[in-house]
Design a protein around this motif. Structure first.
Motif, short mmCIF file in Angstrom:
data_model
loop_
_atom_site.label_atom_id
_atom_site.label_comp_id
_atom_site.label_asym_id
_atom_site.label_seq_id
_atom_site.Cartn_x
_atom_site.Cartn_y
_atom_site.Cartn_z
N ASN A 1 0.86 -1.18 0.00
CA ASN A 1 0.00 0.00 0.00
C ASN A 1 0.89 1.23 0.00
O ASN A 1 1.81 1.34 0.81
CB ASN A 1 -0.91 -0.02 1.23
N GLN B 1 0.06 4.35 0.74
CA GLN B 1 -0.23 5.32 1.79
C GLN B 1 0.03 4.81 3.19
O GLN B 1 0.27 5.58 4.11
CB GLN B 1 -1.70 5.77 1.69
N THR B 2 -0.02 3.48 3.38
CA THR B 2 0.15 2.91 4.71
C THR B 2 1.31 1.92 4.68
O THR B 2 1.29 0.95 3.93
CB THR B 2 -1.13 2.19 5.18
N ALA B 3 2.29 2.16 5.54
CA ALA B 3 3.44 1.25 5.60
C ALA B 3 3.02 -0.09 6.21
O ALA B 3 2.12 -0.15 7.04
CB ALA B 3 4.55 1.87 6.44
N ASP B 4 3.66 -1.14 5.78
CA ASP B 4 3.44 -2.50 6.29
C ASP B 4 2.03 -3.03 6.01
O ASP B 4 1.54 -3.91 6.72
CB ASP B 4 3.74 -2.60 7.78
N LEU B 5 1.37 -2.52 5.00
CA LEU B 5 0.06 -3.01 4.59
C LEU B 5 0.19 -3.57 3.18
O LEU B 5 0.67 -2.87 2.27
CB LEU B 5 -0.98 -1.87 4.62
N ASP C 1 -1.81 -6.59 7.50
CA ASP C 1 -1.16 -5.48 8.20
C ASP C 1 -0.06 -6.09 9.06
O ASP C 1 -0.33 -6.65 10.12
CB ASP C 1 -2.19 -4.74 9.06
#
Length: 166
Positions: A102, A104-108, A130
């Motif tokens: 992703n 916009q979101t880290a580790d997703l 996640d």
């Protein structure tokens, strides 16, 4: 499935033929009922062999990038040998080669997951994982709603598989 049925019939003929040869070699001293028993034993052995080698054959045929995350062993009363040697009849594989992060979101990550089961077609779903929160989102129903997150913990095999590759 059709080829396995043919293989079982061929094994039955081979087992009956081996019993007939044994009777002939002993000059007919072995009982006649040994021929159908030999056929049945060979058919049973072929069926059991096919059941136990299904997982290895299917896992070896997985495409590049697919990694097995979890296996399920079964035991059944109608197959008493499975209590001693459990049978792997289902497994889950994750396409780690096709993981999408992703932006916009880290580790997703978005991942393709495939469910394999003996005598059933392969089912594929997309899931979100996640890694920071040790949770995953099961697939939505395609109605545009928000995903349903489940806290599965770091020991979840799918979370472990996806997060180990990132």
């Amino acid at each position: 499935m059709f080829f396995e049925l043919i293989a079982v019939f061929v094994a039955g003929f081979a087992g009956a033929g081996a019993a007939m040869i044994l009777r002939k070699m002993t000059g007919g001293r072995l009982p006649r009922w040994l021929v159908p028993v030999g056929a049945g034993a060979a058919m049973l052995a072929a069926t059991i062999s096919s059941e136990y080698t299904w997982y290895a054959r299917t896992a070896a045929a997985l495409p590049e990038g697919m990694q097995i995350a979890q296996t399920v062993e079964s035991r059944a009363a109608w197959r008493p040998w499975t209590y001693v040697f459990p049978l792997t009849d289902r497994f889950v594989a994750v396409d780690v080669g096709g993981l999408r992060a992703n932006r916009q979101t880290a580790d997703l990550y978005l991942a393709e997951m495939a469910f394999f089961a003996r005598w059933r077609p392969v089912t594929q779903v997309q899931i979100m994982v996640d890694c920071a929160g040790n949770r995953r989102a099961d697939p939505t129903m395609g109605d545009g709603s928000d995903p349903v997150w489940r806290d599965v913990g770091p020991e979840d095999p799918v979370v472990q598989t996806v997060c180990a590759e990132t």
